[in-house]
Design a protein around this motif. Structure first.
Motif, PDB file in Angstrom:
ATOM      1  N   ASN A  54       0.861  -1.199   0.000  1.00 10.39           N
ATOM      2  CA  ASN A  54       0.000   0.000   0.000  1.00 10.39           C
ATOM      3  C   ASN A  54       0.895   1.246   0.000  1.00 10.39           C
ATOM      4  OD1 ASN A  54      -1.345   2.256   1.810  1.00 10.39           O
ATOM      5  ND2 ASN A  54      -3.020   1.094   0.907  1.00 10.39           N
ATOM      6  N   GLU A  76      -9.868  -1.226 -10.868  1.00  5.83           N
ATOM      7  CA  GLU A  76      -8.463  -0.795 -11.013  1.00  5.83           C
ATOM      8  C   GLU A  76      -8.364   0.497 -11.817  1.00  5.83           C
ATOM      9  OE1 GLU A  76      -5.990  -4.876 -10.739  1.00  5.83           O
ATOM     10  OE2 GLU A  76      -5.510  -3.699 -12.514  1.00  5.83           O
ATOM     11  N   VAL A  82      -1.063   3.557  -7.870  1.00  7.04           N
ATOM     12  CA  VAL A  82      -1.514   2.155  -7.919  1.00  7.04           C
ATOM     13  C   VAL A  82      -0.877   1.446  -9.122  1.00  7.04           C
ATOM     14  CG1 VAL A  82      -3.538   0.688  -8.357  1.00  7.04           C
ATOM     15  CG2 VAL A  82      -3.666   2.517  -6.651  1.00  7.04           C
ATOM     16  N   MET A 108      -5.040  -5.280  -7.885  1.00  4.10           N
ATOM     17  CA  MET A 108      -5.473  -4.372  -6.818  1.00  4.10           C
ATOM     18  C   MET A 108      -6.574  -5.056  -6.014  1.00  4.10           C
ATOM     19  SD  MET A 108      -6.942  -0.491  -7.193  1.00  4.10           S
ATOM     20  CE  MET A 108      -8.681  -0.955  -7.300  1.00  4.10           C
ATOM     21  N   GLY A 141      -8.949  -0.287  -3.744  1.00  2.72           N
ATOM     22  CA  GLY A 141      -7.570   0.191  -3.652  1.00  2.72           C
ATOM     23  C   GLY A 141      -7.348   1.043  -2.417  1.00  2.72           C
ATOM     24  N   ALA A 142      -6.153   1.536  -2.246  1.00  2.00           N
ATOM     25  CA  ALA A 142      -5.041   1.473  -3.184  1.00  2.00           C
ATOM     26  C   ALA A 142      -4.127   0.263  -2.968  1.00  2.00           C
ATOM     27  CB  ALA A 142      -4.216   2.750  -3.027  1.00  2.00           C
ATOM     28  N   CYS A 151      -2.429  -3.208  -3.348  1.00  2.00           N
ATOM     29  CA  CYS A 151      -2.311  -4.250  -4.355  1.00  2.00           C
ATOM     30  C   CYS A 151      -1.671  -5.468  -3.700  1.00  2.00           C
ATOM     31  CB  CYS A 151      -1.458  -3.781  -5.530  1.00  2.00           C
ATOM     32  SG  CYS A 151      -2.172  -2.331  -6.349  1.00  2.00           S
TER      33      CYS A 151
END
Ligand SMILES: C[C@](O)(CO)[C@H](O)COP(=O)(O)OP(=O)(O)OC[C@H]1O[C@@H](n2ccc(N)nc2=O)[C@H](O)[C@@H]1O
Ligand SMILES: Nc1ncnc2c1ncn2[C@@H]1O[C@H](COP(=O)(O)OP(=O)(O)OP(=O)(O)O)[C@@H](O)[C@H]1O
Length: 270
Positions: A165, A204, A214, A231, A235-236, A238
């Motif tokens: 993150n 995404e 991202v 993701m 998000g953010a 992943c």
């Protein structure tokens, strides 16, 4: 009474947005999965409900009165009060369902201590679309607004997972609002692995519009040659899945070397 629970980080292995409803919510199909790490909650019997927060991200939760932990406690009938300490290890507004996972942990504590009311699923859904899935915290498919749950063959349990993150909060509502319309189509058929490999996260694109970093995280995760990287939620954060802990830990070191400021968590899928 002394109860402890981990609030397992939620990830969406796939998330297909199907349509926008009249009430502004979105119809979706998602494959929920959970990491074997997250926030920690400790509860003691008390004459009244109490709440305190510690941990790396405690400072992001400024108002204890609107905390979802207290909302979850209030919605569940109990004979005694509970004093809860939350160790906030997960970033807030991160696509990891952190608040939902905390609420799910409260439901499990109350289940273990006193039992849950028959309509607990309805009470959970009122707290948030991710909360029903977070109560069991097991890999499953979510439909509707994410609250209608179905089992799936979980052939990903135990896979090594890395979460990254950028320490930028991204609220869920604005990401859905930026979704381009259309229809991401149904989830692929098959086991959890089939759905993950062949699915997408339809949020995404709008998330990258709001939070371009991202795309950088996904690029760096893909450099580490995982099974796949994607993701989670809106998000953010992943994540990437690896076939071994060694591969995951090397990936983590690569990311830490280029971006020591990014938050990371390592674990396994439940
Ligand atoms: C993105 C996901 O995390 C994927 O699991 C969920 O769909 C969102 O779950 P959540 O954060 O528990 O969502 P809620 O707290 O119920 O809703 C936050 C906001 O997200 C939007 N929202 C949420 C769920 C959904 N199916 N459609 C939406 O449009 C709404 O604007 C809502 O006001
Ligand atoms: N215990 C809690 N932990 C995290 N956020 C909380 C909590 N209680 C209330 N909140 C509020 O809920 C909002 C969403 O936070 P949360 O971390 O659950 O989002 P998220 O990770 O984006 O979830 P999702 O994956 O469902 O999109 C934040 O604005 C935060 O202030």
């Amino acid at each position: 009474m002394h109860l402890t629970q981990t609030a397992y980080a939620k990830i969406n292995l796939a998330l297909h947005v199907r349509a926008r409803k009249e009430n502004g919510y979105h119809e979706l199909e998602t494959l929920f999965a959970f990491v074997d790490a997250g926030d920690r909650l400790v509860a003691h019997g008390s004459n009244e409900d109490r709440f305190s927060v510690t941990g790396e991200f405690a400072g992001a939760l400024t108002n204890p009165f609107d905390n979802i932990v207290m909302q979850a406690l209030f919605t569940l009938p109990r004979p005694d009060g509970l004093a809860i300490t939350l160790e906030k290890n997960l970033p807030v507004a991160a696509g990891l369902g952190g608040g939902s996972a905390d609420a799910g942990a409260i439901f499990r504590m109350v289940r273990d201590g006193y039992g849950l009311p028959d309509d607990w699923r309805v009470r959970a859904a009122k707290l948030g679309a991710d909360v029903p899935a977070c109560v069991e915290s097991e890999t499953c498919v979510g439909r509707g607004i994410g609250t209608e749950l179905e089992p799936v063959e979980n052939d990903l349990a135990g896979m090594a997972v890395l979460l990254v993150n950028p320490r930028v909060a991204l609220s869920t509502g604005p990401v859905f609002a930026k979704w381009g319309g259309g229809d991401d189509g149904p989830l692929p058929q098959g086991t959890a692995k089939d759905i993950f490999i062949n699915g997408i996260n339809g949020l995404e694109e709008p998330a990258v519009t709001l939070c371009p970093i991202v795309a950088d995280i996904l690029e760096q995760l893909r450099v580490t040659r995982p099974m796949a990287a994607r993701m989670s939620g809106s998000g953010a954060t992943c994540f990437a899945l690896y076939n071994s802990d060694e591969e995951r830990d090397m990936a983590s070191q690569h990311i830490a070397a280029i971006r020591p400021d990014w938050w990371q968590m390592r674990g396994h899928l439940r």
